[in-house]
Design a protein around this motif. Structure first.
Motif, PDB file in Angstrom:
ATOM      1  N   GLU A   1       0.808  -1.186   0.000  1.00  0.00           N
ATOM      2  CA  GLU A   1       0.000   0.000   0.000  1.00  0.00           C
ATOM      3  C   GLU A   1       0.858   1.259   0.000  1.00  0.00           C
ATOM      4  O   GLU A   1       0.509   2.243  -0.628  1.00  0.00           O
ATOM      5  N   CYS A   2       2.003   1.247   0.705  1.00  0.00           N
ATOM      6  CA  CYS A   2       2.862   2.435   0.738  1.00  0.00           C
ATOM      7  C   CYS A   2       3.379   2.781  -0.653  1.00  0.00           C
ATOM      8  O   CYS A   2       3.488   3.951  -1.003  1.00  0.00           O
ATOM      9  N   CYS A   3       3.719   1.773  -1.436  1.00  0.00           N
ATOM     10  CA  CYS A   3       4.231   2.033  -2.781  1.00  0.00           C
ATOM     11  C   CYS A   3       3.150   2.572  -3.707  1.00  0.00           C
ATOM     12  O   CYS A   3       3.440   3.371  -4.595  1.00  0.00           O
ATOM     13  N   LYS A   4       1.925   2.157  -3.494  1.00  0.00           N
ATOM     14  CA  LYS A   4       0.826   2.648  -4.340  1.00  0.00           C
ATOM     15  C   LYS A   4       0.496   4.106  -4.038  1.00  0.00           C
ATOM     16  O   LYS A   4       0.171   4.867  -4.928  1.00  0.00           O
ATOM     17  N   THR A   5       0.593   4.475  -2.762  1.00  0.00           N
ATOM     18  CA  THR A   5       0.203   5.830  -2.369  1.00  0.00           C
ATOM     19  C   THR A   5       1.386   6.765  -2.175  1.00  0.00           C
ATOM     20  O   THR A   5       1.208   7.968  -2.091  1.00  0.00           O
ATOM     21  N   ALA A   6       2.594   6.201  -2.053  1.00  0.00           N
ATOM     22  CA  ALA A   6       3.817   6.982  -1.799  1.00  0.00           C
ATOM     23  C   ALA A   6       3.679   7.826  -0.542  1.00  0.00           C
ATOM     24  O   ALA A   6       4.179   8.938  -0.472  1.00  0.00           O
ATOM     25  N   GLU A  18      12.175   5.320  -3.391  1.00  0.00           N
ATOM     26  CA  GLU A  18      12.990   4.814  -4.496  1.00  0.00           C
ATOM     27  C   GLU A  18      13.599   3.456  -4.168  1.00  0.00           C
ATOM     28  O   GLU A  18      13.647   2.563  -5.011  1.00  0.00           O
ATOM     29  N   VAL A  19      14.065   3.281  -2.928  1.00  0.00           N
ATOM     30  CA  VAL A  19      14.686   2.016  -2.530  1.00  0.00           C
ATOM     31  C   VAL A  19      13.636   0.917  -2.380  1.00  0.00           C
ATOM     32  O   VAL A  19      13.785  -0.183  -2.919  1.00  0.00           O
ATOM     33  N   CYS A  20      12.575   1.223  -1.663  1.00  0.00           N
ATOM     34  CA  CYS A  20      11.575   0.203  -1.346  1.00  0.00           C
ATOM     35  C   CYS A  20      10.659  -0.149  -2.518  1.00  0.00           C
ATOM     36  O   CYS A  20      10.298  -1.307  -2.682  1.00  0.00           O
ATOM     37  N   CYS A  21      10.289   0.838  -3.304  1.00  0.00           N
ATOM     38  CA  CYS A  21       9.281   0.609  -4.341  1.00  0.00           C
ATOM     39  C   CYS A  21       9.865   0.523  -5.747  1.00  0.00           C
ATOM     40  O   CYS A  21       9.330  -0.177  -6.597  1.00  0.00           O
ATOM     41  N   LEU A  22      10.950   1.231  -5.987  1.00  0.00           N
ATOM     42  CA  LEU A  22      11.554   1.227  -7.323  1.00  0.00           C
ATOM     43  C   LEU A  22      12.820   0.376  -7.390  1.00  0.00           C
ATOM     44  O   LEU A  22      13.466   0.312  -8.421  1.00  0.00           O
ATOM     45  N   GLN A  23      13.184  -0.252  -6.277  1.00  0.00           N
ATOM     46  CA  GLN A  23      14.346  -1.128  -6.158  1.00  0.00           C
ATOM     47  C   GLN A  23      15.668  -0.485  -6.565  1.00  0.00           C
ATOM     48  O   GLN A  23      16.523  -1.126  -7.159  1.00  0.00           O
ATOM     49  N   LYS A  24      15.832   0.793  -6.231  1.00  0.00           N
ATOM     50  CA  LYS A  24      17.130   1.437  -6.442  1.00  0.00           C
ATOM     51  C   LYS A  24      18.076   0.994  -5.337  1.00  0.00           C
ATOM     52  O   LYS A  24      17.646   0.604  -4.260  1.00  0.00           O
ATOM     53  N   ALA A  25      19.369   1.041  -5.594  1.00  0.00           N
ATOM     54  CA  ALA A  25      20.367   0.578  -4.627  1.00  0.00           C
ATOM     55  C   ALA A  25      20.335   1.418  -3.352  1.00  0.00           C
ATOM     56  O   ALA A  25      20.151   2.624  -3.396  1.00  0.00           O
ATOM     57  N   THR A  26      20.516   0.759  -2.230  1.00  0.00           N
ATOM     58  CA  THR A  26      20.616   1.457  -0.955  1.00  0.00           C
ATOM     59  C   THR A  26      22.062   1.881  -0.742  1.00  0.00           C
ATOM     60  O   THR A  26      22.976   1.320  -1.352  1.00  0.00           O
ATOM     61  N   PRO A  27      22.307   2.840   0.154  1.00  0.00           N
ATOM     62  CA  PRO A  27      23.693   3.206   0.434  1.00  0.00           C
ATOM     63  C   PRO A  27      24.468   2.082   1.115  1.00  0.00           C
ATOM     64  O   PRO A  27      25.692   2.073   1.098  1.00  0.00           O
ATOM     65  N   PHE A  28      23.764   1.105   1.690  1.00  0.00           N
ATOM     66  CA  PHE A  28      24.458  -0.035   2.293  1.00  0.00           C
ATOM     67  C   PHE A  28      25.169  -0.875   1.237  1.00  0.00           C
ATOM     68  O   PHE A  28      26.116  -1.591   1.532  1.00  0.00           O
ATOM     69  N   ALA A  29      24.722  -0.787  -0.005  1.00  0.00           N
ATOM     70  CA  ALA A  29      25.326  -1.572  -1.086  1.00  0.00           C
ATOM     71  C   ALA A  29      26.786  -1.207  -1.313  1.00  0.00           C
ATOM     72  O   ALA A  29      27.539  -1.996  -1.873  1.00  0.00           O
ATOM     73  N   GLN A  83      18.455   4.621  10.467  1.00  0.00           N
ATOM     74  CA  GLN A  83      17.671   5.844  10.630  1.00  0.00           C
ATOM     75  C   GLN A  83      18.409   7.083  10.128  1.00  0.00           C
ATOM     76  O   GLN A  83      17.834   8.155  10.058  1.00  0.00           O
ATOM     77  N   SER A  84      19.683   6.952   9.797  1.00  0.00           N
ATOM     78  CA  SER A  84      20.482   8.089   9.338  1.00  0.00           C
ATOM     79  C   SER A  84      20.157   8.453   7.896  1.00  0.00           C
ATOM     80  O   SER A  84      19.415   7.766   7.221  1.00  0.00           O
ATOM     81  N   SER A  85      20.801   9.496   7.453  1.00  0.00           N
ATOM     82  CA  SER A  85      20.627   9.907   6.061  1.00  0.00           C
ATOM     83  C   SER A  85      21.435   8.992   5.150  1.00  0.00           C
ATOM     84  O   SER A  85      22.381   8.336   5.579  1.00  0.00           O
ATOM     85  N   ARG A  86      21.081   8.974   3.881  1.00  0.00           N
ATOM     86  CA  ARG A  86      21.819   8.185   2.889  1.00  0.00           C
ATOM     87  C   ARG A  86      23.283   8.605   2.863  1.00  0.00           C
ATOM     88  O   ARG A  86      24.168   7.776   2.749  1.00  0.00           O
ATOM     89  N   LYS A 119      17.600  -4.373  10.320  1.00  0.00           N
ATOM     90  CA  LYS A 119      19.038  -4.647  10.305  1.00  0.00           C
ATOM     91  C   LYS A 119      19.359  -5.734   9.281  1.00  0.00           C
ATOM     92  O   LYS A 119      20.292  -5.609   8.497  1.00  0.00           O
ATOM     93  N   LEU A 120      18.595  -6.807   9.321  1.00  0.00           N
ATOM     94  CA  LEU A 120      18.849  -7.906   8.381  1.00  0.00           C
ATOM     95  C   LEU A 120      18.638  -7.454   6.944  1.00  0.00           C
ATOM     96  O   LEU A 120      19.390  -7.822   6.047  1.00  0.00           O
ATOM     97  N   TRP A 121      17.610  -6.638   6.722  1.00  0.00           N
ATOM     98  CA  TRP A 121      17.368  -6.131   5.372  1.00  0.00           C
ATOM     99  C   TRP A 121      18.546  -5.275   4.916  1.00  0.00           C
ATOM    100  O   TRP A 121      19.032  -5.423   3.800  1.00  0.00           O
ATOM    101  N   ALA A 122      19.017  -4.373   5.793  1.00  0.00           N
ATOM    102  CA  ALA A 122      20.144  -3.503   5.436  1.00  0.00           C
ATOM    103  C   ALA A 122      21.383  -4.331   5.117  1.00  0.00           C
ATOM    104  O   ALA A 122      22.060  -4.101   4.110  1.00  0.00           O
ATOM    105  N   LEU A 123      21.681  -5.332   5.952  1.00  0.00           N
ATOM    106  CA  LEU A 123      22.838  -6.190   5.688  1.00  0.00           C
ATOM    107  C   LEU A 123      22.662  -6.986   4.402  1.00  0.00           C
ATOM    108  O   LEU A 123      23.627  -7.225   3.677  1.00  0.00           O
ATOM    109  N   SER A 124      21.426  -7.380   4.111  1.00  0.00           N
ATOM    110  CA  SER A 124      21.196  -8.170   2.891  1.00  0.00           C
ATOM    111  C   SER A 124      21.407  -7.354   1.621  1.00  0.00           C
ATOM    112  O   SER A 124      21.504  -7.917   0.534  1.00  0.00           O
ATOM    113  N   GLN A 125      21.481  -6.045   1.733  1.00  0.00           N
ATOM    114  CA  GLN A 125      21.693  -5.191   0.568  1.00  0.00           C
ATOM    115  C   GLN A 125      23.167  -5.095   0.172  1.00  0.00           C
ATOM    116  O   GLN A 125      23.501  -4.519  -0.855  1.00  0.00           O
TER     117      GLN A 125
END
Length: 132
Positions: A1-6, A18-29, A83-86, A119-125
């Motif tokens: 729902e968040c991606c549909k309504t932004a 952009e990261v969650c809905c458009l699958q752009k790279a996270t800064p963790f990458a 929680q920090s900035s990119r 945390k696991l999601w961030a590490l998985s990136q």
């Protein structure tokens, strides 16, 4: 729902639309990590970390609560990076890279990561990161 309504309430500095809905790279990458030791408290992560630290080709990167990298404390403040900035996340990745000028396998230890999906999601990136 968040991606549909932004809806902005669904996102933060790292988990952006952009990261969650458009699958752009996270800064963790950009973090140059090769191994993450995760588990639950008292499951042996500290013992495994001590054995790994004894190997000359492994550098166990750890983290102070104020965000600076060190080799003397836990890396359990990953949630503060989420929680920090990119820009802050990317800058810490550069700190990690500078600490590893010898080209050793960079590892992190966080026995509480298993309890935190973010945390696991961030590490998985992180490309090529192995979990133990």
């Amino acid at each position: 729902e968040c991606c549909k309504t932004a809806r902005t309430a669904c996102f933060d500095g790292v988990f952006t639309f952009e990261v969650c809905c458009l699958q752009k790279a996270t800064p963790f990458a950009s973090w140059p990590l090769g191994l993450a030791l995760v588990g639950i408290p008292n499951s042996g992560t500290t013992s495994v970390a001590r054995h790994l630290e004894a190997h000359k080709q492994v550098l166990l990167m750890q983290h102070r609560p104020n965000g600076t990298a060190t080799n003397n404390s836990e890396f359990q403040a990953l949630d503060s990076w989420i929680q920090s900035s990119r820009a802050a996340v990317a800058k810490f990745g550069q700190v990690l890279a500078r600490k590893n000028r010898a080209g050793r396998l960079l590892a992190v230890k966080d026995p509480t990561a298993i309890f935190d999906g973010k945390k696991l999601w961030a590490l998985s990136q992180i490309p090529k990161l192995k979990f133990l």
